[in-house]
Scaffold this motif. Structure first.
Motif, PDB file in Angstrom:
ATOM      1  N   ALA A   1       0.974  -1.130  -0.149  1.00 49.98           N
ATOM      2  CA  ALA A   1       0.043  -0.137  -0.089  1.00 49.98           C
ATOM      3  C   ALA A   1       0.664   1.315   0.191  1.00 49.98           C
ATOM      4  CB  ALA A   1      -1.097  -0.120   1.135  1.00 49.98           C
ATOM      5  N   TYR A   2       1.890   1.296   0.735  1.00 43.57           N
ATOM      6  CA  TYR A   2       3.024   2.392   0.868  1.00 43.57           C
ATOM      7  C   TYR A   2       3.358   2.835  -0.490  1.00 43.57           C
ATOM      8  CZ  TYR A   2       6.924   5.500   1.833  1.00 43.57           C
ATOM      9  OH  TYR A   2       7.700   6.389   1.973  1.00 43.57           O
ATOM     10  N   GLY A   3       3.984   1.938  -1.276  1.00 48.69           N
ATOM     11  CA  GLY A   3       4.429   2.035  -2.687  1.00 48.69           C
ATOM     12  C   GLY A   3       3.268   2.664  -3.611  1.00 48.69           C
ATOM     13  N   THR A   4       2.329   1.777  -3.682  1.00 51.39           N
ATOM     14  CA  THR A   4       1.031   2.132  -4.464  1.00 51.39           C
ATOM     15  C   THR A   4       0.552   3.664  -4.292  1.00 51.39           C
ATOM     16  OG1 THR A   4       0.271  -0.038  -4.390  1.00 51.39           O
ATOM     17  CG2 THR A   4      -1.456   1.448  -5.249  1.00 51.39           C
ATOM     18  N   GLU A   5       0.441   4.025  -2.742  1.00 49.53           N
ATOM     19  CA  GLU A   5       0.051   5.265  -2.584  1.00 49.53           C
ATOM     20  C   GLU A   5       1.021   6.301  -2.850  1.00 49.53           C
ATOM     21  OE1 GLU A   5      -2.372   8.290  -0.565  1.00 49.53           O
ATOM     22  OE2 GLU A   5      -2.642   6.250  -1.685  1.00 49.53           O
ATOM     23  N   LEU A   6       2.200   6.233  -2.614  1.00 53.52           N
ATOM     24  CA  LEU A   6       3.312   7.242  -3.145  1.00 53.52           C
ATOM     25  C   LEU A   6       3.493   7.357  -4.687  1.00 53.52           C
ATOM     26  CD1 LEU A   6       6.442   7.259  -0.840  1.00 53.52           C
ATOM     27  CD2 LEU A   6       5.145   9.020  -1.791  1.00 53.52           C
ATOM     28  N   THR A   7       3.257   6.332  -5.378  1.00 49.39           N
ATOM     29  CA  THR A   7       3.164   6.242  -6.701  1.00 49.39           C
ATOM     30  C   THR A   7       1.872   7.165  -7.410  1.00 49.39           C
ATOM     31  OG1 THR A   7       4.280   4.208  -7.148  1.00 49.39           O
ATOM     32  CG2 THR A   7       2.905   4.961  -8.725  1.00 49.39           C
ATOM     33  N   ARG A   8       0.737   6.878  -6.717  1.00 53.91           N
ATOM     34  CA  ARG A   8      -0.443   7.480  -6.963  1.00 53.91           C
ATOM     35  C   ARG A   8      -0.138   9.090  -6.838  1.00 53.91           C
ATOM     36  NH1 ARG A   8      -4.405  10.440  -4.601  1.00 53.91           N
ATOM     37  NH2 ARG A   8      -3.768   9.824  -2.376  1.00 53.91           N
ATOM     38  N   LEU A   9       0.379   9.496  -5.519  1.00 53.29           N
ATOM     39  CA  LEU A   9       0.637  10.924  -4.994  1.00 53.29           C
ATOM     40  C   LEU A   9       1.375  11.556  -6.183  1.00 53.29           C
ATOM     41  CD1 LEU A   9       0.947  10.745  -1.162  1.00 53.29           C
ATOM     42  CD2 LEU A   9      -0.982  11.385  -2.675  1.00 53.29           C
ATOM     43  N   ARG A  10       2.664  11.030  -6.516  1.00 51.72           N
ATOM     44  CA  ARG A  10       3.440  11.268  -7.412  1.00 51.72           C
ATOM     45  C   ARG A  10       2.864  11.594  -8.826  1.00 51.72           C
ATOM     46  NH1 ARG A  10       6.881   9.551 -11.625  1.00 51.72           N
ATOM     47  NH2 ARG A  10       8.554  10.672 -11.839  1.00 51.72           N
ATOM     48  N   GLU A  11       2.081  10.546  -9.444  1.00 51.97           N
ATOM     49  CA  GLU A  11       1.392  10.842 -10.745  1.00 51.97           C
ATOM     50  C   GLU A  11       0.226  12.102 -10.335  1.00 51.97           C
ATOM     51  OE1 GLU A  11      -0.404   6.975 -11.208  1.00 51.97           O
ATOM     52  OE2 GLU A  11       1.271   6.239 -12.228  1.00 51.97           O
ATOM     53  N   ALA A  12      -0.300  12.260  -9.356  1.00 53.04           N
ATOM     54  CA  ALA A  12      -1.245  13.392  -9.125  1.00 53.04           C
ATOM     55  C   ALA A  12      -0.650  14.671  -8.978  1.00 53.04           C
ATOM     56  CB  ALA A  12      -1.875  13.263  -7.821  1.00 53.04           C
ATOM     57  N   ARG A  13       0.894  14.616  -8.597  1.00 51.74           N
ATOM     58  CA  ARG A  13       1.465  15.827  -8.595  1.00 51.74           C
ATOM     59  C   ARG A  13       1.820  16.425  -9.808  1.00 51.74           C
ATOM     60  NH1 ARG A  13       7.033  16.764  -8.970  1.00 51.74           N
ATOM     61  NH2 ARG A  13       7.563  14.411  -8.674  1.00 51.74           N
ATOM     62  N   LEU A  14       2.263  15.178 -10.799  1.00 48.77           N
ATOM     63  CA  LEU A  14       2.787  15.679 -12.145  1.00 48.77           C
ATOM     64  C   LEU A  14       1.577  16.125 -12.642  1.00 48.77           C
ATOM     65  CD1 LEU A  14       5.475  12.517 -12.511  1.00 48.77           C
ATOM     66  CD2 LEU A  14       5.999  15.035 -12.392  1.00 48.77           C
ATOM     67  N   GLU A  15       0.502  15.555 -12.706  1.00 41.49           N
ATOM     68  CA  GLU A  15      -0.784  15.778 -13.281  1.00 41.49           C
ATOM     69  C   GLU A  15      -1.147  17.300 -13.017  1.00 41.49           C
ATOM     70  OE1 GLU A  15      -5.394  14.670 -13.951  1.00 41.49           O
ATOM     71  OE2 GLU A  15      -4.148  13.440 -12.657  1.00 41.49           O
ATOM     72  N   SER A  16      -0.974  17.755 -11.633  1.00 43.06           N
ATOM     73  CA  SER A  16      -1.518  19.032 -11.213  1.00 43.06           C
ATOM     74  C   SER A  16      -0.263  20.043 -11.879  1.00 43.06           C
ATOM     75  CB  SER A  16      -1.107  19.032  -9.778  1.00 43.06           C
ATOM     76  OG  SER A  16      -1.423  20.390  -9.325  1.00 43.06           O
ATOM     77  N   GLU A  17       0.891  19.680 -11.955  1.00 41.37           N
ATOM     78  CA  GLU A  17       1.917  20.618 -12.485  1.00 41.37           C
ATOM     79  C   GLU A  17       1.966  20.583 -13.986  1.00 41.37           C
ATOM     80  OE1 GLU A  17       5.437  18.750 -11.088  1.00 41.37           O
ATOM     81  OE2 GLU A  17       5.539  19.645  -9.115  1.00 41.37           O
ATOM     82  N   ALA A  18       1.284  19.821 -14.658  1.00 44.71           N
ATOM     83  CA  ALA A  18       1.020  19.885 -16.153  1.00 44.71           C
ATOM     84  C   ALA A  18      -0.395  20.640 -16.424  1.00 44.71           C
ATOM     85  CB  ALA A  18       1.158  18.772 -16.565  1.00 44.71           C
ATOM     86  N   SER A  19      -1.192  20.903 -15.549  1.00 42.78           N
ATOM     87  CA  SER A  19      -2.356  21.291 -15.696  1.00 42.78           C
ATOM     88  C   SER A  19      -2.425  22.853 -16.428  1.00 42.78           C
ATOM     89  CB  SER A  19      -3.188  21.617 -14.422  1.00 42.78           C
ATOM     90  OG  SER A  19      -2.636  22.276 -13.718  1.00 42.78           O
ATOM     91  N   SER A  20      -3.433  23.060 -17.224  1.00 40.10           N
ATOM     92  CA  SER A  20      -3.597  24.168 -17.930  1.00 40.10           C
ATOM     93  C   SER A  20      -4.372  25.270 -17.583  1.00 40.10           C
ATOM     94  CB  SER A  20      -4.011  23.739 -19.650  1.00 40.10           C
ATOM     95  OG  SER A  20      -5.306  23.489 -19.519  1.00 40.10           O
ATOM     96  N   ALA A  21      -4.291  26.503 -18.025  1.00 38.85           N
ATOM     97  CA  ALA A  21      -4.996  27.526 -17.437  1.00 38.85           C
ATOM     98  C   ALA A  21      -6.593  27.065 -17.812  1.00 38.85           C
ATOM     99  CB  ALA A  21      -4.737  28.926 -17.848  1.00 38.85           C
ATOM    100  N   GLU A  22      -6.838  26.594 -18.922  1.00 40.96           N
ATOM    101  CA  GLU A  22      -8.120  26.356 -19.296  1.00 40.96           C
ATOM    102  C   GLU A  22      -8.837  25.265 -18.484  1.00 40.96           C
ATOM    103  OE1 GLU A  22     -11.324  26.915 -21.373  1.00 40.96           O
ATOM    104  OE2 GLU A  22      -9.474  27.779 -22.113  1.00 40.96           O
ATOM    105  N   THR A  23      -7.990  24.272 -17.938  1.00 38.37           N
ATOM    106  CA  THR A  23      -8.632  23.461 -16.799  1.00 38.37           C
ATOM    107  C   THR A  23      -9.023  23.907 -15.873  1.00 38.37           C
ATOM    108  OG1 THR A  23      -7.278  21.521 -18.069  1.00 38.37           O
ATOM    109  CG2 THR A  23      -8.051  21.268 -15.740  1.00 38.37           C
ATOM    110  N   ALA A  24      -8.097  24.921 -15.245  1.00 37.53           N
ATOM    111  CA  ALA A  24      -8.368  25.834 -14.096  1.00 37.53           C
ATOM    112  C   ALA A  24      -9.524  26.702 -14.204  1.00 37.53           C
ATOM    113  CB  ALA A  24      -7.100  26.660 -13.688  1.00 37.53           C
ATOM    114  N   TRP A  25      -9.821  27.227 -15.157  1.00 36.36           N
ATOM    115  CA  TRP A  25     -11.122  28.154 -15.451  1.00 36.36           C
ATOM    116  C   TRP A  25     -12.048  27.330 -15.486  1.00 36.36           C
ATOM    117  CZ3 TRP A  25     -11.274  32.889 -14.661  1.00 36.36           C
ATOM    118  CH2 TRP A  25     -10.248  33.803 -14.690  1.00 36.36           C
ATOM    119  N   ASP A  26     -12.037  25.991 -16.101  1.00 34.86           N
ATOM    120  CA  ASP A  26     -13.163  25.091 -16.225  1.00 34.86           C
ATOM    121  C   ASP A  26     -13.985  24.936 -14.622  1.00 34.86           C
ATOM    122  OD1 ASP A  26     -13.528  25.226 -18.953  1.00 34.86           O
ATOM    123  OD2 ASP A  26     -12.150  23.384 -18.792  1.00 34.86           O
ATOM    124  N   SER A  27     -12.687  24.600 -13.807  1.00 37.24           N
ATOM    125  CA  SER A  27     -13.021  24.468 -12.516  1.00 37.24           C
ATOM    126  C   SER A  27     -13.510  25.561 -11.672  1.00 37.24           C
ATOM    127  CB  SER A  27     -11.684  23.900 -11.605  1.00 37.24           C
ATOM    128  OG  SER A  27     -11.821  23.683 -10.241  1.00 37.24           O
TER     129      SER A  27
END
Length: 731
Positions: A207-233
């Motif tokens: 579970a530890y490795g799975t959770e850290l992998t998920r968090l890392r992927e979420a971080r990368l996804e957030s860092e790659a998010s666009s202004a258009e995605t943010a405005w939609d939110s």
């Protein structure tokens, strides 16, 4: 214990955990890093807005205080405004022939002083329709901060659970990275290293490795998010973004008045009042939380917040807080037209149980409430049928549109007041500015605080207004939209004037001369063929433009006939109109369908039926088919869309016809508004703005005279033309 790993496997596992340790550390700090990015983005916005303002200040302003600077030389050298001076260095200015070093320093000081004065006044309005590079950066940084908050929280939870064990295991396994170190390691340390390897490998594959992998992927996804995605939110959750910005950069939205107009001593007491909002399903704005505290602290109050500020949500939050402190029974009395809406909002915004006490099943519903508790929602008309046990009491009675019980002799007033005697706390609510109706205010305060009502009863003069406001502060609380919702997107109002065609004019003038006042007010809409109506054509254009922009439209008219013609004009694009004859349940169904409908849909409503009690933030275009004699009706209708939760700028179109009664009404209202503003700014006792019958009669008489004179001039011109033609033929 026999070694269970190779040295290469130990090094690989340690390297993996070292990388995860670094990742976990980054994630724990992610929210703070993103907070700094938000602050920087806001600073860039303020700087950009400041520079825009400096651009509008001509260089000649330097000598307003007679500094003796050579501003003409500066202008000739290309420094036309304060922005140019701000961007120039002191050395560049001193290099100009005729500007000394002291003069250059004085110039920079003057500009810097202006910047210091300007910056506190720069406020932010976020609108998805008016994006700039700076506002897009702010919304994007807030979007990433929101994601980072969750990531940091989860990473910190992982650290709290695993960090100590992982650190110890990595230290013990480090002995197994190479042959020589392992050779000189004792048996106990070797056994510990083998156990550490198994522990770290289990974490890596579990579970530890799975959770850290998920968090890392979420971080990368957030860092790659666009202004258009943010405005939609942002479009779907504008309140969340506003709350977040208020927390991270206080004051940028202009909501810096923490006490919201209360006297200092009372404000301190209100601020200390506890608020237990567990069970609320929405975020309270800061001013709303303050309002809830005021309600709870004072016990019996009249909440007069302007429409659109969420009085209903504040009432629900007060009930939730009382429930969390042990209370069980609450009641709401409201107009029948919004009874369904109250029930839906209680369920939508909280985990409280709403019980509709109305209609044929009212007695069963009332018994259910008495037995099981919750929120009993009933109408003014139904209260007279309430039969409660003699000793039965409850925690809070909320009375919506409380001005309905202004008349002490009315039956509904008597029944509601009798019910109020059973409640520990009272919350009266009205969006009407009761400062303008002191007699009504006194009547309502008389139920809440009889001793205070006696004291303020005679206070209607200008000189006593400050004392009046001070006296009512403990029981009457009103905040205006522009005071607490400065972050709302802009409200853009436009007078859309139409020119009458021949058929329209003939019908209109006949209506006026026949003294058919209501037909005259429906100018353009009464023409025989709707295709010849200039207002109808303008409405079509606005609706089509709105559809192209992905907007929904609200259309209001005082007249049922006009609303029916709008429906016929738009066909399937228009929902079933909301009229005074529509049942509350059916009205709610229409509203739900409108909310779910695709952009471009239109909802038409009689302004007296659809202008109050509705929340329609999905619409961002409002069309008024004729000017209203009571401007508050228009304000209430506009507030259906221009209210908290609106993510787009709201466009208001007033359809008006030149050379018609529309023009006369607008002129008279403008005159009255000017007088009203001058008076109301100084007094709380001004009369409400409205055109009275006498004024309307005079208006119609003047309009008749104008038409008769014009027709006489036209008839004379026709006769002269005819005479000229006859003369020509005879010659």
């Amino acid at each position: 214990m026999k070694r269970t790993f190779s040295f290469a496997e130990a090094r690989e596992l340690l390297q993996k955990h070292e990388q995860w340790e670094t990742e976990r550390g980054m994630l724990c700090e992610k929210a703070e890093d993103c907070r700094a990015v938000v602050e920087t983005a806001c600073e860039h916005f303020v700087a950009a807005e400041t520079m825009k303002t400096l651009r509008d200040i001509p260089v000649e302003e330097l000598n307003r205080e007679r500094r003796g600077l050579r501003v003409r030389l500066l202008r000739e050298s290309g420094y036309a405004n304060y922005e140019d001076l701000m961007l120039a260095s002191e050395e560049q200015l001193a290099a100009l022939n005729g500007i000394s070093e002291d003069g250059a320093a004085l110039i920079k000081d003057a500009v810097g002083e202006t910047v210091t004065q300007l910056r506190p006044g720069i406020k932010l309005r976020l609108s998805a329709d008016k994006r700039t590079e700076e506002t897009s950066n702010i919304v994007l940084s807030l979007y990433r901060y929101r994601a980072a908050e969750g990531l940091s929280r989860d990473a910190q939870a992982l650290s709290a659970h695993y960090a100590a064990g992982i650190g110890k295991a990595m230290e013990e396994l480090s002995r197994g990275k190479g042959f020589f170190r392992w050779l000189f390691t004792g048996k106990a340390e070797k056994d510990a290293a083998s156990e550490a390897y198994l522990y770290l490998e289990e974490l890596a594959n579990g579970a530890y490795g799975t959770e850290l992998t998920r968090l890392r992927e979420a971080r990368l996804e957030s860092e790659a998010s666009s202004a258009e995605t943010a405005w939609d939110s942002f479009r779907t959750q504008p309140i969340v973004y506003s709350n977040l910005l208020e927390k991270l950069v206080p004051g940028l939205l202009g909501n810096g008045d923490a006490v919201y107009g209360l006297p200092e001593e009372l404000a301190r007491e209100v601020e200390a009042e506890p608020l237990f909002a567990d069970g609320m399903r929405c975020e309270l704005r800061r001013y709303q939380a303050w309002g809830v505290k005021y309600i709870l602290h004072q016990g019996k109050v009249l909440l007069g917040d302007e429409m659109g500020l969420g009085k209903t949500v504040q009432a629900i939050a007060a009930m939730v807080t009382l429930r969390n402190a042990g209370a069980t029974h609450f009641a709401v009395v409201c107009p029948a037209s919004v009874l369904v809406n109250w029930c839906r909002e209680i369920t939508k915004f909280s985990d409280l149980k709403a019980i509709k006490v109305h209609g044929p099943s009212r007695q069963a519903a009332l018994s259910d409430w008495i037995t099981s508790g919750g929120v009993a929602v009933t109408s003014y008309e139904t209260v007279q049928h309430w039969e409660l046990p003699e000793d039965f009491g409850f925690s809070l009675l909320t009375v919506d549109e409380a001005h309905y019980i202004k008349n002490p002799g009315a039956r509904r007033t008597v029944h509601v007041r009798n019910l109020a005697l059973r409640a520990e706390r009272l919350l009266f609510m009205t969006g009407t500015a009761l400062e303008n109706r002191v007699d009504e205010m006194v009547e309502l305060i008389g139920v809440l605080r009889p001793e205070l009502a006696a004291e303020i009863g005679g206070m209607k003069m200008l000189a006593t207004a400050p004392r009046f406001r001070e006296l009512v502060a403990p029981v009457y609380y009103r905040r205006k939209r522009d005071q607490v919702l400065t972050e709302l997107p802009e409200l853009e109002e436009q007078e859309s004037w139409c020119q009458l065609g021949a058929a329209e004019r003939a019908r209109y003038e006949a209506d006026v001369l026949n003294e058919n006042y209501h037909a005259a007010r429906r100018v353009s809409w009464t023409v025989g063929d709707i295709a010849q109506s200039s207002k109808a054509q303008r409405l079509l254009e606005i609706a089509e433009e709105a559809a192209a922009e992905g907007r929904k439209v609200l259309v209001f008219s005082f007249y049922l006939d006009t609303i029916q013609k709008v429906k016929g004009l738009l066909g399937e694009r228009c929902m079933e109109p909301i009229t005074g004859a529509m049942t509350p349940a059916r009205r709610q169904e229409v509203l739900d369908a409108f909310d779910a409908a695709a952009p471009g849909q239109v909802l038409a409503a009689q302004i007296v039926a659809g202008g109050t009690g509705l929340n329609i933030q999905t619409a961002s275009v409002v069309i008024l088919c004729e000017p209203q004699l009571k401007p508050s009706l228009e304000s209430q209708a506009i507030a259906r869309a221009y209210r908290m939760g609106q993510a787009r700028n709201v466009l208001v179109y007033r359809l008006l016809c030149e050379d018609s009664i529309d023009e006369r009404i607008m002129e008279l209202l403008a005159e009255k508004q000017a007088v009203f503003d001058a008076f109301a700014d100084k007094s709380s006792a001004a009369e409400e703005l409205e055109l009275d019958t006498k004024t309307l009669g005079k208006l119609m008489a003047e309009e008749m005279q104008r038409i008769e004179e014009r027709q006489a001039v036209e008839a004379l011109a026709r006769e002269q033309d005819k005479a000229a033609e006859t003369t020509e033929e005879e010659s």
